[in-house]
Enzyme design. Structure first.
Site, PDB file in Angstrom:
ATOM      1  N   LYS A  71       0.858  -1.195   0.000  1.00 13.44           N
ATOM      2  CA  LYS A  71       0.000   0.000   0.000  1.00 13.44           C
ATOM      3  C   LYS A  71       0.891   1.241   0.000  1.00 13.44           C
ATOM      4  O   LYS A  71       2.063   1.202   0.380  1.00 13.44           O
ATOM      5  CB  LYS A  71      -0.925   0.028   1.216  1.00 13.44           C
ATOM      6  CG  LYS A  71      -0.233   0.071   2.592  1.00 13.44           C
ATOM      7  CD  LYS A  71       0.179   1.453   3.034  1.00 13.44           C
ATOM      8  CE  LYS A  71       0.920   1.422   4.379  1.00 13.44           C
ATOM      9  NZ  LYS A  71       1.590   2.715   4.694  1.00 13.44           N
ATOM     10  N   ASP A 108      -2.413  -1.174  10.247  1.00 14.18           N
ATOM     11  CA  ASP A 108      -2.657  -1.286   8.808  1.00 14.18           C
ATOM     12  C   ASP A 108      -3.313  -2.606   8.396  1.00 14.18           C
ATOM     13  O   ASP A 108      -3.772  -2.726   7.262  1.00 14.18           O
ATOM     14  CB  ASP A 108      -1.335  -1.153   8.035  1.00 14.18           C
ATOM     15  CG  ASP A 108      -0.817   0.272   8.001  1.00 14.18           C
ATOM     16  OD1 ASP A 108      -1.632   1.198   8.157  1.00 14.18           O
ATOM     17  OD2 ASP A 108       0.400   0.457   7.817  1.00 14.18           O
TER      18      ASP A 108
END
Length: 330
Positions: A44, A170
């Protein structure tokens, strides 16, 4: 590249090594499936990262726009009947054994589900570690999702998100993927309008950065002022797919702290600008820098230039998913 797909219900057939049919084991009133599968765990980037003051629990409140990108670790899982045991094999740079977040994810899943089984994990690391790309968090999400499919545990999506948040800020995002907004300490994720598969170039200096150290340095700096309107203008630009509108709205409150700790980051940022990127930013706590080019041709040209100054460079694109099952080797 192999096809990606989900898992059906009923007499399920699973993508993975040998495309095996699940076996079944009954015990203590619970039917447990077992078998193998393989998952792709994406990286990401943070297109926007606003950081508030430290909370009473030691974490900072953040508001961030997360975007999954096509740079994948591979996570292969096998569940066998037997006493609880977790075996982890790692190919590439990642901590071994119980120090690896994949091991912790498997242990947490088995504890929460009440399932006794032998779990074998093979992790192929391609995403750099301690790089601001969430590779370890993505791997952990892959373990949670894969074990939920393999065991028929009955844990639902909400259960998996709660387990994910216990593993790291995350991790929940990678159960969702695509484009999303993260709040709280980052674990409260909400889907956003999905960005198109825009090209992006990632450059890493070949060194890692501790997230905790970056936040400690951030706390010593004068407080910055986030962009007016927060992430909303960025999200509106992402929905149009126009890089020229997205690039000037990139923001990372941790960038100054990361550059102070690792000056090579500043060199990469400047190199990306000189190479012609429309937007250049540190991802998360760094040290990876990403560049938004005008298009795919420009992306390859920028990647070529960046390889002259960075040991790790990846030209790729945005993707619309999180961890997914994969049928064949890429």
């Amino acid at each position: 590249m192999g096809r990606d797909r989900g898992v059906g219900s009923g007499g399920r057939r699973v993508a993975g090594s040998g495309d095996k049919i699940f076996g079944r084991r009954e015990g203590e009133g619970k039917e447990v499936l077992f078998g193998k599968l393989r998952l792709k765990a994406p990286a990401k980037i943070n297109l926007y990262l606003e950081v508030g003051h430290r909370r009473s629990d030691g974490y900072h409140r953040v508001r961030t726009v997360l975007q999954a990108v096509e740079w994948f670790d591979l996570v292969e899982l096998e569940v066998r009947p037997g006493a609880t045991r977790i075996l982890l094999e790692v190919e590439g740079e990642a901590p071994p054994g119980k120090d690896n977040i994949c091991h912790r994810a498997a242990a947490l899943f088995l504890e929460a589900s009440g399932i006794e089984a032998e779990v074998r994990i093979r992790l192929t690391k391609r995403i750099p570690v301690a790089a601001g790309l969430g590779g370890g968090s993505s791997d952990a999400a892959a373990v949670l999702r894969g074990l939920a499919h393999l065991t028929g545990s009955g844990l639902g999506g909400g259960d998996l998100f709660r387990l994910a948040s216990r593993l790291g800020s995350d991790v929940p995002f990678f159960l969702l993927g695509g484009t999303a907004v993260g709040e709280g300490r980052g674990e409260e994720v909400t889907p956003a309008v999905q960005a198109p598969p825009l090209p992006v170039v990632l450059a890493n200096p070949g060194k890692g950065l501790s997230t905790a150290e970056v936040y400690r340095r951030f706390d010593l700096l004068p407080p910055g002022k986030p962009p007016q309107g927060g992430p909303r203008p960025l999200l509106e630009s992402l929905a149009t797919g126009e890089v020229a509108g997205v690039a000037p709205r990139l923001y990372n409150a941790l960038q100054e702290a990361a550059c102070a700790l690792l000056p090579e980051i500043s060199d990469l940022l400047e190199a990306g600008r000189r190479a012609g990127a429309l937007g250049v930013l540190v991802s998360g706590s760094g040290p990876t820098v990403f560049m938004l080019p005008a298009g795919p041709v420009e992306a390859e040209a920028i990647a070529s230039r960046m390889r002259e100054v960075a040991p790790v460079v990846k030209a790729t694109r945005f993707c619309s998913h999180g961890v997914v099952l994969q049928e064949h080797d890429p």
